[in-house]
Design an enzyme around this catalytic site. Sequence first.
Site, PDB file in Angstrom:
ATOM      1  N   LYS A  78       0.850  -1.200   0.000  1.00  0.00           N
ATOM      2  CA  LYS A  78       0.000   0.000   0.000  1.00  0.00           C
ATOM      3  C   LYS A  78       0.879   1.242   0.000  1.00  0.00           C
ATOM      4  O   LYS A  78       1.906   1.281   0.678  1.00  0.00           O
ATOM      5  CB  LYS A  78      -0.894  -0.050   1.237  1.00  0.00           C
ATOM      6  CG  LYS A  78      -1.950   1.042   1.310  1.00  0.00           C
ATOM      7  CD  LYS A  78      -2.859   0.834   2.518  1.00  0.00           C
ATOM      8  CE  LYS A  78      -3.916   1.899   2.624  1.00  0.00           C
ATOM      9  NZ  LYS A  78      -4.808   1.699   3.786  1.00  0.00           N
ATOM     10  N   SER A 153      -9.733   1.638   2.970  1.00  0.00           N
ATOM     11  CA  SER A 153      -8.882   2.390   2.076  1.00  0.00           C
ATOM     12  C   SER A 153      -7.853   1.530   1.334  1.00  0.00           C
ATOM     13  O   SER A 153      -7.271   1.995   0.353  1.00  0.00           O
ATOM     14  CB  SER A 153      -8.145   3.491   2.842  1.00  0.00           C
ATOM     15  OG  SER A 153      -7.277   2.914   3.789  1.00  0.00           O
ATOM     16  N   SER A 177      -9.840  -0.614   7.208  1.00  0.00           N
ATOM     17  CA  SER A 177      -9.261  -0.439   5.869  1.00  0.00           C
ATOM     18  C   SER A 177      -8.539  -1.656   5.298  1.00  0.00           C
ATOM     19  O   SER A 177      -8.163  -1.639   4.119  1.00  0.00           O
ATOM     20  CB  SER A 177      -8.304   0.748   5.862  1.00  0.00           C
ATOM     21  OG  SER A 177      -9.029   1.943   5.806  1.00  0.00           O
TER      22      SER A 177
END
Lengths: 487, 97
Positions: A78, A153, A177
């Site tokens: 990420k 997210s 997330s």
Amino acid sequence: MSICKKTIMETSELLRTKKIGAVELTKEYLKNIRKNADINAYVTVCENEAVNAAESAQKLLDSEDEVSPLCGIPMGIKDNICTKDIRTTCASKMLENFTPSYSATIYNKLQRSGAVLLGKLNMDEFAMGSSTEYTIFGSVHNPWNGEYVAGGSSGGSASAVAANLAAFALGSDTGGSIRQPASFCGVVGLKPTYGLVSRFGLIAFASSLDQIGPISKDITDCALIMNAIAGHDPKDSTSVKGHASDYLEDLDGKVDQLRIGLPMEFFDSALDGDVGAVIRNALKSLESRGATLSECSLPSIKNAVPAYYLISSSEASSNLARYDGIRFGYRNENAKNIADLYRLSRKEGFGSEVKRRILLGTYALSSGYQDELYKKALKVRSIISQEFNSAFEKYDVIAAPTCPTTAFKLGEKLNDPLKMYLNDIYTVAVNLAGLPAISVPCGKGKNGLPVGIQLIGKPFSEKLLLNVGKRIEKEIGRLEIEQKEGL
Amino acid sequence: MAADIKTIKKIADLAAIFIEENELEAYAAQLDTIINYMEELKNLDIGDTKPMEHILQMNNVFREDKVTGQNMRNELIKNANIAKDGYFKVPAVVDLL
């Protein structure tokens, strides 16, 4: 079957027995990433670095008798986790040109295991969002159906693993997330206990809630990644000593005598009927293997969403104060004085959702509101934590849906921030209490989209959660997407 | 109304974010909805509960004061948009009278 569909365990075996080379494997993944560019999972693909890393991994495989099962395995990270000399953007204009001079501890650990970084994954800006639509790189599309969101997210991380664009990925979870996109994309996502995995090098959103964790194709892979990333780090003062263990050991899926609590607040009217049916079916399969299911109550859960958004936004307003346009990050070059430099750089560098949260946090911490909003939220946090503690006196594991629905359509909640926040209704309490929780795929809704079941445990009970997850996986099987033509 | 335009202006100033006049209304409306929802917490009678800032029993964590990375100036300054002679460059900080 395409090599990219295989789990880490299966791929590692092929690498060790020389049925495939590490470079060839990495190139297969890079090819897959190019073919699936429409998913928009990656914001940066490091082709050259990946091939170089694969060459080094191959040398290790050729020369060492004992190598990590992650040696030569292609991964995605990420884009809020710092990778030295590789751009790390948080999907924000603020950090669009930021190249860290150091790496996150977990990236160093994975590099030492021989894992190969394919690239950096798309996300909601500064990890604030539940759909990976608040990103300067364009929305991520759900690999099961491109008209739907991948969740957020960590939407890039979950979609990359689901679409076989990485053998595994790392995400971060502040209020769901990792778990929510894992649920929407039909993959396994684990949010470890607060402090179990180092946060050094994770760009801060809400420091008392943030936690890094793995997203994987199956439970065994998840355990294997935990073995590589868990453990104390002297560079992270909130990381804890002495709790990491061998997560692969005794991973047999035995659940007899297991006491499972089902909090009625997670099976309320917000829960989509179709999702509820899939969850109940998974629970029944645990019951048939000897687990006992009992309804329980966590009455203060109803206050978790407002408490979470007040606390996380307050912490964010403070953490994001560092973006002043001077030492790193976006800078407005026309500002005539220092105050305008701050105000204009932050206006132009942050997206609307990030600005909303900074404003909300500033409001909650401002004179006159701090006691009635921020402090009240901290008290609710305390009560929620106590309610979980009491529940864990009676139950080994708490099971619930990860999300009230399957993935929603792109654009559906984009202009209604509160509606977007309410999507996190089943995930945020876990972060407030610092507990570990895993989302395990357990079936599909009538719309063909994946459903995840959430297993919540006491602090440092990751082994138990993985074991229960293993049972669900054995009963229901992995959810796999049909590959596109030609792969 | 929890968040009107005047309030938004004040908190935007505290947060050092410039907001255009024509955007103020939209921010006010969205934040008002959000804050009204958050204000549900005001009605809870939980006066005696101890606030929980952090999940861990935190104590100071000390380490030896040893330098590990040095002479990284050039590497660190690379991320600045405007630098000169190895320094970060900023506009005037003290206003001239």
